[in-house]
Scaffold this motif. Structure first.
Motif, mmCIF file in Angstrom:
data_model
loop_
_atom_site.group_PDB
_atom_site.id
_atom_site.type_symbol
_atom_site.label_atom_id
_atom_site.label_comp_id
_atom_site.label_asym_id
_atom_site.label_seq_id
_atom_site.Cartn_x
_atom_site.Cartn_y
_atom_site.Cartn_z
ATOM 1 N N GLY A 63 0.825 -1.212 0.000
ATOM 2 C CA GLY A 63 0.000 0.000 0.000
ATOM 3 C C GLY A 63 0.854 1.254 0.000
ATOM 4 N N TYR A 64 1.886 1.250 0.819
ATOM 5 C CA TYR A 64 2.787 2.403 0.919
ATOM 6 C C TYR A 64 3.470 2.646 -0.425
ATOM 7 N N ARG A 65 3.974 1.563 -0.969
ATOM 8 C CA ARG A 65 4.760 1.650 -2.202
ATOM 9 C C ARG A 65 3.930 2.101 -3.402
ATOM 10 N N VAL A 96 -8.021 -8.878 6.940
ATOM 11 C CA VAL A 96 -6.734 -8.628 7.601
ATOM 12 C C VAL A 96 -5.766 -8.021 6.592
ATOM 13 N N TRP A 97 -5.716 -8.624 5.412
ATOM 14 C CA TRP A 97 -4.823 -8.119 4.365
ATOM 15 C C TRP A 97 -5.192 -6.671 4.012
ATOM 16 N N LEU A 98 -6.486 -6.419 3.789
ATOM 17 C CA LEU A 98 -6.922 -5.084 3.377
ATOM 18 C C LEU A 98 -6.654 -4.042 4.462
ATOM 19 N N ALA A 99 -6.802 -4.435 5.724
ATOM 20 C CA ALA A 99 -6.547 -3.484 6.813
ATOM 21 C C ALA A 99 -5.071 -3.095 6.829
ATOM 22 N N GLU A 100 -4.200 -4.067 6.672
ATOM 23 C CA GLU A 100 -2.760 -3.755 6.652
ATOM 24 C C GLU A 100 -2.406 -2.916 5.439
ATOM 25 N N PHE A 101 -2.964 -3.310 4.298
ATOM 26 C CA PHE A 101 -2.707 -2.564 3.056
ATOM 27 C C PHE A 101 -3.122 -1.104 3.223
ATOM 28 N N SER A 102 -4.351 -0.904 3.691
ATOM 29 C CA SER A 102 -4.843 0.480 3.761
ATOM 30 C C SER A 102 -4.087 1.265 4.820
ATOM 31 N N PHE A 105 -1.012 2.445 3.090
ATOM 32 C CA PHE A 105 -1.405 3.471 2.118
ATOM 33 C C PHE A 105 -1.677 4.802 2.821
ATOM 34 N N PHE A 106 -2.493 4.755 3.868
ATOM 35 C CA PHE A 106 -2.894 6.003 4.538
ATOM 36 C C PHE A 106 -1.760 6.601 5.365
ATOM 37 N N GLU A 107 -0.800 5.772 5.761
ATOM 38 C CA GLU A 107 0.342 6.336 6.488
ATOM 39 C C GLU A 107 1.051 7.368 5.592
ATOM 40 N N LEU A 108 1.331 6.971 4.361
ATOM 41 C CA LEU A 108 2.018 7.890 3.450
ATOM 42 C C LEU A 108 1.082 9.009 2.987
ATOM 43 N N ALA A 109 -0.191 8.674 2.763
ATOM 44 C CA ALA A 109 -1.157 9.703 2.359
ATOM 45 C C ALA A 109 -1.224 10.801 3.422
ATOM 46 N N HIS A 112 1.650 13.325 3.421
ATOM 47 C CA HIS A 112 1.620 14.335 2.361
ATOM 48 C C HIS A 112 0.262 15.029 2.244
ATOM 49 N N ARG A 113 -0.639 14.721 3.175
ATOM 50 C CA ARG A 113 -1.982 15.317 3.189
ATOM 51 C C ARG A 113 -2.694 15.180 1.849
ATOM 52 N N VAL A 114 -2.634 13.963 1.279
ATOM 53 C CA VAL A 114 -3.417 13.712 0.075
ATOM 54 C C VAL A 114 -4.675 12.943 0.475
ATOM 55 N N ALA A 115 -5.783 13.246 -0.195
ATOM 56 C CA ALA A 115 -7.059 12.609 0.116
ATOM 57 C C ALA A 115 -7.343 11.508 -0.904
ATOM 58 N N LEU A 116 -7.744 10.331 -0.415
ATOM 59 C CA LEU A 116 -8.221 9.268 -1.306
ATOM 60 C C LEU A 116 -9.666 9.591 -1.653
ATOM 61 N N ILE A 117 -9.937 9.857 -2.919
ATOM 62 C CA ILE A 117 -11.274 10.344 -3.296
ATOM 63 C C ILE A 117 -12.065 9.344 -4.120
ATOM 64 N N GLY A 118 -11.486 8.163 -4.392
ATOM 65 C CA GLY A 118 -12.255 7.176 -5.140
ATOM 66 C C GLY A 118 -11.363 6.060 -5.618
#
Ligand code: ADP
Ligand code: MG
Length: 303
Positions: A63-65, A96-102, A105-109, A112-118
């Motif tokens: 997710g981060y990458r 479990v996989w999706l929770a770790e992935f997200s 993802f959201f750690e890096l988001a 940088h204060r980027v919003a996931l919009i879709g």
């Protein structure tokens, strides 16, 4: 509620970090607002298991990458990242996989204060596509085509570290000195913003120094001459081959007027940079003592 909607709500629908998101996740498309005088900068990149990262990589790292490689493209344009879309293909609805992935993802988001919009969520083999949207003041974007004869050429950070990290991962080595360079690349967003108005050209190094410097040279119709005395000092693990052709570093290469605002070494946007060469008339990338034509960075379609 379909299970797809439940998965999206649970793992990806979080409060938007930004006020310019008028309508985020949940409708047929997102609505966002761009300030006056700004240009929209758009990019998308896909990472696929077994192609861009080894099978079994931790979901948080995937997710981060996936986000990092896209923010790196915005950084190379001198853009401020604003919003991202995420199209995710996963083999199973594994919470479990999706929770770790997200979380990755959201750690890096968040950094940088980027919003996931879709985005989109489908069941198939594992691959992750991110579309990243950012802004620059009209005319201020950095491009590959702006290098000029006589420019100095610089890179941020060190080179070849991600390739060493990937081989540590693939060999399941207990050594992990370089691993984070591969699993958690740091997109040079602050450096890209700081380079606006100063750099003449920029690119992020995703496919190796020689390949990406070659792209700047080709787009700018110039030659790039690398300095054999400086490069060894930038090589992770003293490995010049990796530094020249290893991929995945996500450092920025940029050119600027000789002597202008850049000493030969310094920091920009919180990251170190060094002068590695200069722009001259001609074509291609050159390094005394090496035949760079025999070196290749990563190329999916090479036959
Ligand atoms: P549609 O069928 O209209 O494409 P979807 O059910 O695919 O709608 O998506 C519903 C909403 O959820 C949309 O706003 C879409 O952008 C968003 N969405 C879908 N998948 C993701 C995801 N992985 N991450 C973030 N948002 C998503
Ligand atoms: Mg859909």
């Amino acid at each position: 509620m379909t299970s797809e909607t439940r998965l999206i709500d649970e793992h990806f629908r979080r409060a938007a970090l930004r006020h310019d998101v008028v309508l985020g996740i949940g409708d047929d498309a997102a609505l966002t607002e761009l300030a006056g005088g700004m240009q929209l900068v758009s990019t998308t990149d896909t990472i696929v298991e077994g192609v861009h990262f080894p099978a079994g990589l931790q979901p948080g790292h995937i997710g981060y990458r996936a986000l990092a490689v896209n923010l790196s493209d915005l950084a190379a344009m001198g853009a401020e990242p604003l919003w991202v879309l995420l199209s995710l293909s996963v083999p199973a609805a594994d919470d479990v996989w999706l929770a770790e992935f997200s979380n990755g993802f959201f750690e890096l988001a968040g950094q940088h204060r980027v919003a996931l919009i879709g985005g989109d969520l489908v069941r198939a083999t594992l691959s992750v596509t991110v579309c990243a949207l950012g802004q620059v003041p009209a005319g201020a974007a950095l491009t590959r085509s702006g290098a000029r004869n006589g420019d100095a050429v610089f890179v941020t950070g060190i080179l070849g570290a991600a390739a060493l990290g990937l081989s540590e991962l693939e060999q399941r080595s207990t050594a992990s000195q370089w691993r984070d360079y591969f699993v958690r690349p740091q997109p040079r967003v602050a450096a890209g913003l700081a380079l606006r108005g100063l750099a003449n050209a920029a690119i992020d190094i995703s496919d190796g120094l020689v390949t990406d410097a070659g792209r700047v040279a080709a787009c700018s119709r110039v030659a790039i001459h690398l300095d054999p005395h400086v490069l060894p000092g930038l090589c992770a693990g003293h490995d010049l081959g990796n530094a020249l052709q290893g991929g995945d570093d996500y450092e920025l290469l940029f050119t600027a007027d000789q002597g202008a605002d850049f000493p030969d070494a310094g920091t920009i946007g919180g990251v170190g940079y060094q002068r590695i060469g200069e722009v001259r008339p001609g074509s291609g990338v050159h390094l005394p003592g090496f035949d760079l034509d025999t070196l290749h960075g990563y190329d999916h379609f090479r036959i």
